[in-house]
Design a protein around this motif. Structure first.
Motif, PDB file in Angstrom:
ATOM      1  N   THR A  92      35.496   7.061 -98.119  1.00 32.51           N
ATOM      2  CA  THR A  92      35.155   5.751 -97.422  1.00 32.51           C
ATOM      3  C   THR A  92      34.785   4.612 -98.303  1.00 32.51           C
ATOM      4  O   THR A  92      34.230   4.900 -99.194  1.00 32.51           O
ATOM      5  N   ALA A  93      34.791   3.545 -97.756  1.00 33.68           N
ATOM      6  CA  ALA A  93      34.085   2.273 -98.531  1.00 33.68           C
ATOM      7  C   ALA A  93      32.621   2.533 -98.485  1.00 33.68           C
ATOM      8  O   ALA A  93      31.970   1.924 -99.381  1.00 33.68           O
ATOM      9  N   ARG A  94      31.921   3.656 -97.753  1.00 28.82           N
ATOM     10  CA  ARG A  94      30.538   3.665 -97.903  1.00 28.82           C
ATOM     11  C   ARG A  94      30.007   4.718 -98.935  1.00 28.82           C
ATOM     12  O   ARG A  94      28.903   4.969 -98.840  1.00 28.82           O
ATOM     13  N   GLY A  95      30.925   5.519 -99.295  1.00 28.17           N
ATOM     14  CA  GLY A  95      30.607   6.531-100.227  1.00 28.17           C
ATOM     15  C   GLY A  95      31.755   7.030-101.172  1.00 28.17           C
ATOM     16  O   GLY A  95      32.879   6.727-100.768  1.00 28.17           O
ATOM     17  N   GLY A  96      31.143   7.735-102.287  1.00 31.88           N
ATOM     18  CA  GLY A  96      32.234   8.204-103.128  1.00 31.88           C
ATOM     19  C   GLY A  96      32.549   7.325-104.146  1.00 31.88           C
ATOM     20  O   GLY A  96      32.314   6.098-104.020  1.00 31.88           O
ATOM     21  N   SER A  97      32.842   7.801-105.421  1.00 27.85           N
ATOM     22  CA  SER A  97      33.314   6.987-106.344  1.00 27.85           C
ATOM     23  C   SER A  97      34.374   5.952-106.302  1.00 27.85           C
ATOM     24  O   SER A  97      35.325   6.256-105.423  1.00 27.85           O
ATOM     25  N   LEU A  98      34.561   4.981-106.855  1.00 28.57           N
ATOM     26  CA  LEU A  98      35.755   4.108-106.742  1.00 28.57           C
ATOM     27  C   LEU A  98      37.195   4.884-107.153  1.00 28.57           C
ATOM     28  O   LEU A  98      38.032   4.634-106.060  1.00 28.57           O
ATOM     29  N   PRO A  99      37.337   5.630-108.203  1.00 24.95           N
ATOM     30  CA  PRO A  99      38.642   6.287-108.279  1.00 24.95           C
ATOM     31  C   PRO A  99      38.897   7.263-107.138  1.00 24.95           C
ATOM     32  O   PRO A  99      40.000   7.255-106.706  1.00 24.95           O
ATOM     33  N   ALA A 100      37.830   7.934-106.535  1.00 27.55           N
ATOM     34  CA  ALA A 100      38.083   8.814-105.388  1.00 27.55           C
ATOM     35  C   ALA A 100      38.608   8.013-104.242  1.00 27.55           C
ATOM     36  O   ALA A 100      39.397   8.172-103.429  1.00 27.55           O
ATOM     37  N   GLN A 101      37.899   6.659-103.962  1.00 21.30           N
ATOM     38  CA  GLN A 101      38.203   5.643-102.897  1.00 21.30           C
ATOM     39  C   GLN A 101      39.801   5.250-102.968  1.00 21.30           C
ATOM     40  O   GLN A 101      40.538   5.281-102.228  1.00 21.30           O
ATOM     41  N   LEU A 102      39.974   4.865-104.416  1.00 21.45           N
ATOM     42  CA  LEU A 102      41.543   4.224-104.517  1.00 21.45           C
ATOM     43  C   LEU A 102      42.453   5.472-104.507  1.00 21.45           C
ATOM     44  O   LEU A 102      43.510   5.295-103.979  1.00 21.45           O
TER      45      LEU A 102
END
Length: 292
Positions: A92-102
């Protein structure tokens, strides 16, 4: 015989109009995210649905189940039998790396586009297209995040047929525009959860005045789908702060393809006329060799 997922969905559809607003919120979430119930507790399901935990129990009882666990059972059996996959854990936008979010966002976008064909068989799209082409006038309405989808659908439709208009609330005039919609006209409404109040109210007014409604939305229990002449579905959620419109855009393009197919010679003639006008207006950039 034990109840299955189809039984739960049928009960949801039958009972929905008699439910309180809070129960309707839970019902919409369950209708859209049923398989998630198999792997989530009552409290987790309630949090995802945006309701109090007791609401999930009340919904289960309204649907004829003794408690929430009994409601979960058909989904759990479906999951164990291998006919459904557990929902993926998404960044989600509140956690995790940007590559994971993308990566999670891209997976959701691909799923939304693919779901358009699964939820909208060709005959359903063709029937909606014929309704648009037969209408005296077709109004396209989408507000907030759905406005861009409505604009694109209206623009594409305008290349194929002459009877479309884009509706909006500039200057507070949406009510004035809706006043002209009655029998023989069609309102194409686009909205996804959380549903924009002005669009829901516009659909209710169109119904009252005798106009047909074509709803492009994210759930058969969407407030704009209730009583629509045609309901076309897309996926609207996303693992981010902003919901994705990829599914809505894919559905808009599918509907335009159906219009082009159903319209035959009349659509081809109108399209050719529009192309000639665009050329006369020099609407598109020309390369130096093509410039007089």
């Amino acid at each position: 015989m034990l109840p299955d997922m189809a039984f739960v969905e049928q009960r949801l559809d039958e009972q929905f109009d008699s439910l309180s607003p809070e129960l309707q919120r839970a019902a919409r979430w369950l209708r859209q995210n049923g398989p998630a119930v198999a792997v989530h507790s009552m409290r987790q399901s309630a949090r995802l649905a945006g309701v109090a935990p007791v609401t999930m129990t009340r919904l289960a009882r309204r649907l004829g189940f003794a408690d929430f666990d009994s409601l979960r059972a058909p989904y759990a059996r479906r999951l164990v039998s291998g006919h459904a996959s557990p929902p993926r854990r998404q960044a989600t936008a509140r956690g995790g790396s940007l590559p994971a979010q993308l990566g999670a966002l891209n997976a959701a976008q691909i799923a939304h586009v693919g779901a358009v064909t699964a939820h909208n068989p060709a005959p359903a799209l063709q029937a909606a297209a014929k309704t648009l082409l037969r209408a005296q006038r077709v109004g396209f309405l989408g507000q907030r995040i759905s406005h861009g989808v409505a604009f694109q659908l209206h623009y594409g439709y305008g290349l194929l047929a002459p009877n479309g208009v884009l509706l909006g609330d500039a200057g507070g005039t949406l009510a004035d525009q809706l006043a002209t919609f009655g029998p023989g006209t069609v309102l194409v409404a686009i909205s996804q959860s959380p549903y924009t109040r002005s669009v829901v109210e516009a659909v209710a007014r169109a119904h009252q005045q005798g106009a047909a409604v074509v709803a492009l939305t994210d759930s058969p229990l969407s407030p704009i789908a209730r009583g629509a002449a045609h309901t076309l579905l897309y996926g609207g959620g996303a693992p981010a702060l902003l919901h994705s419109t990829c599914g809505a855009l894919a559905l808009a393009e599918a509907l335009l393809a159906a219009v082009a197919h159903a319209g035959g010679t009349a659509v081809q003639t109108h399209w050719a006329q529009r192309q000639r006008q665009l050329a006369l207006d020099r609407a598109y950039h020309e390369s130096p060799k093509d410039t007089p």
